[in-house]
Design a protein around this motif. Structure first.
Motif, PDB file in Angstrom:
ATOM      1  N   ALA A  77      19.123 -82.945 -29.600  1.00  0.00           N
ATOM      2  CA  ALA A  77      19.181 -81.981 -30.714  1.00  0.00           C
ATOM      3  C   ALA A  77      17.948 -82.091 -31.605  1.00  0.00           C
ATOM      4  N   LEU A  78      17.543 -83.315 -31.921  1.00  0.00           N
ATOM      5  CA  LEU A  78      16.356 -83.507 -32.767  1.00  0.00           C
ATOM      6  C   LEU A  78      15.092 -83.025 -32.056  1.00  0.00           C
ATOM      7  N   PHE A  81      10.988 -76.293 -31.702  1.00  0.00           N
ATOM      8  CA  PHE A  81      11.269 -74.896 -32.063  1.00  0.00           C
ATOM      9  C   PHE A  81      10.041 -74.291 -32.744  1.00  0.00           C
ATOM     10  N   GLN A 115       9.834 -87.992 -32.247  1.00  0.00           N
ATOM     11  CA  GLN A 115       8.437 -87.549 -32.386  1.00  0.00           C
ATOM     12  C   GLN A 115       7.503 -88.391 -31.507  1.00  0.00           C
ATOM     13  N   ILE A 172      21.583 -75.463 -32.431  1.00  0.00           N
ATOM     14  CA  ILE A 172      21.888 -76.893 -32.558  1.00  0.00           C
ATOM     15  C   ILE A 172      23.398 -76.989 -32.656  1.00  0.00           C
ATOM     16  N   ASP A 200      11.453 -71.087 -28.064  1.00  0.00           N
ATOM     17  CA  ASP A 200      12.701 -70.742 -28.729  1.00  0.00           C
ATOM     18  C   ASP A 200      13.784 -71.703 -28.243  1.00  0.00           C
ATOM     19  N   ARG A 253      14.433 -89.651 -35.894  1.00  0.00           N
ATOM     20  CA  ARG A 253      13.433 -88.580 -35.919  1.00  0.00           C
ATOM     21  C   ARG A 253      12.054 -89.120 -35.515  1.00  0.00           C
ATOM     22  N   LYS A 255      14.931 -80.627 -29.857  1.00  0.00           N
ATOM     23  CA  LYS A 255      14.942 -79.155 -29.879  1.00  0.00           C
ATOM     24  C   LYS A 255      14.467 -78.645 -31.238  1.00  0.00           C
ATOM     25  N   ARG A 256      14.855 -79.323 -32.296  1.00  0.00           N
ATOM     26  CA  ARG A 256      14.371 -78.948 -33.633  1.00  0.00           C
ATOM     27  C   ARG A 256      12.843 -79.096 -33.713  1.00  0.00           C
ATOM     28  N   GLU A 257      12.336 -80.177 -33.139  1.00  0.00           N
ATOM     29  CA  GLU A 257      10.903 -80.459 -33.221  1.00  0.00           C
ATOM     30  C   GLU A 257      10.064 -79.413 -32.488  1.00  0.00           C
ATOM     31  N   THR A 301      21.921 -84.620 -38.766  1.00  0.00           N
ATOM     32  CA  THR A 301      20.488 -84.371 -38.609  1.00  0.00           C
ATOM     33  C   THR A 301      19.738 -85.634 -38.206  1.00  0.00           C
TER      34      THR A 301
END
Length: 422
Positions: free
Chosen positions: A211-212, A218, A29, A226, A222, A25, A214-216, A19
């Protein structure tokens, strides 16, 4: 690769998903914030910073397409075309249609299938080119009926994209391809810039920053998944050939140092032969350092007392790729519950599925095959329910619905029904 004898199925392939660090992260951001604020200017700046190339335009030019076709030989271009036909043929069988049903009293119920308006496909760069990622992500979207498909990929030091990626995209008729990678590409796809209009869903693998990101994003858009490191499990009995199994295990080990390659077999002899073959073959690979690190850390051989235990182990592992190389692999298919893709028999080597057979190679990893499916046409469509109630049905059922509404304390719901009878 270590050999372990097992007498039950208590074996797990699941690992903690990376993660990222707190700093990573924060970096992601910050990048997303800069792209939202400065748009294309931020994309150019980050491309120069991270990819070491200064671009004058983000979009791929016609000259770059022409150069890509010159770089690839005609036979390879034809292979890409044939693979695309196979993949499209398979995915055409997945498409679902809208449906409507009518009751005798005139009530109509149904489901409307609608393709997404726009999707973004992230194609990773780095040490390898991935035209197969273009084919596997774009074709099911086209089959679903998506009108706008956007590809982003990090440029190389020459400021362009790999020839295979460009040819695959051109063959599929993708109109928008942009030379931008990393978290900044994901931000552009999610929020839009002057050059890259926002999409509704983002597909494709990438590094930890992708990957991070895409998490942010979401929820704004859509995402597909991950994805974790690649995995292969081979289920084999005494009829399997050790050299072929070893080669298949290494086909995944060369992806990444964190890839996992596991053999589950009922034969101690096969286990020992495969162990020796892996050691011999890994030294011959161009990416031998990556493959060796993978098999040393995440490679394993399990010897089961019988096929029943071996199958239980396979289902517990829930692998991304599962090869079944036994005397009668088809007979074992009903017992396999959890696997992203199942390859039956000696000639169904995993790379056949990666590139050419037709099924999608975007598969659930890290044990998520227990509840997830391969990328498919449904991933590019959404469903709307259709309700047209008749007067007869309404008068028959309104009181029941009003009573349920009041049970939940929603008086206005009940009155919305009762108003129609005044």
């Amino acid at each position: 690769m270590k050999i372990t004898r097992i007498t039950d199925e208590k074996v797990s392939l699941r690992r903690t998903i990376d993660t990222g660090t707190e700093q990573q992260r924060k970096d992601v951001q910050e990048i997303i914030g800069a792209v939202r604020q400065d748009g294309d200017q931020a994309l150019f700046a980050y491309t120069e910073k991270f990819d070491n190339v200064s671009l004058s335009t983000l979009a791929v030019t016609e000259e770059e397409y022409t150069a890509a076709y010159r770089e690839l030989d005609d036979e390879l271009i034809e292979i890409i075309r044939e693979a695309a036909i196979n993949i499209r043929t398979f995915h055409e069988k997945q498409k679902r249609e809208s449906w409507i049903s009518y009751d005798d009293d005139g009530t109509m119920l149904g489901q409307k299938m609608t393709a997404l308006d726009a999707v973004g496909v992230y194609v990773p760069g780095g040490t390898a080119a991935y035209p197969s990622s273009v084919l596997m992500n774009v074709i099911p979207a086209q089959v679903a009926g998506v009108k706008r498909i956007v590809i982003t990929s990090p440029p190389n030091e020459k400021g362009t994209l790999p020839a295979g990626v460009l040819v695959a995209a051109k063959e599929l008729g993708v109109a928008e391809i942009y030379k931008v990678g990393g978290a900044q590409a994901i931000a552009a796809l999610a929020y839009g810039t002057d050059t890259i209009a926002a999409v509704d869903k983002i597909m494709g693998p990438g590094n930890i920053y992708v990957a991070l990101a895409k998490r942010e994003v979401f929820g704004i858009v859509d995402i597909d998944m991950i994805a974790g490191p690649s995995e292969i499990v081979v289920l084999a009995d005494e009829t399997a050939r050790a050299n072929e199994i070893a080669a298949d295990l290494l086909s995944q080990a060369e992806h990444d140092k964190n890839s996992s390659s596991i053999l589950v077999t009922t034969s101690q002899q096969v286990a020992e032969q495969v162990q020796a073959e892996v050691e011999r073959q890994v030294a011959l690979l161009p990416r031998h350092e990556i493959a060796k690190a993978s098999v040393d850390t995440f490679g394993h051989i399990y010897v089961a007392d019988n096929l029943e235990i071996a199958l239980a182990v396979v289902n517990e592992l829930a692998p991304e790729h599962l090869e079944v190389i036994t005397e009668n692999p088809l007979a074992l298919l009903p017992s396999i519950k959890h696997a992203g893709a199942i390859f039956l028999g000696r000639y169904s080597s995993e790379p056949i599925g990666d590139y050419f057979a037709g099924p999608n190679h975007v598969l659930p990893t890290n044990g998520t095959a227990r509840f997830s499916s391969p990328l498919n046409v449904d991933d590019f469509m959404k469903k709307s329910s259709i309700i047209q109630y008749s007067q007869q049905s309404f008068e028959k059922n309104f009181a029941k619905v009003a009573k349920l509404a009041r049970l939940e304390g929603l008086e206005a719901h009940a009155r919305a029904l009762e108003e129609r009878l005044k």
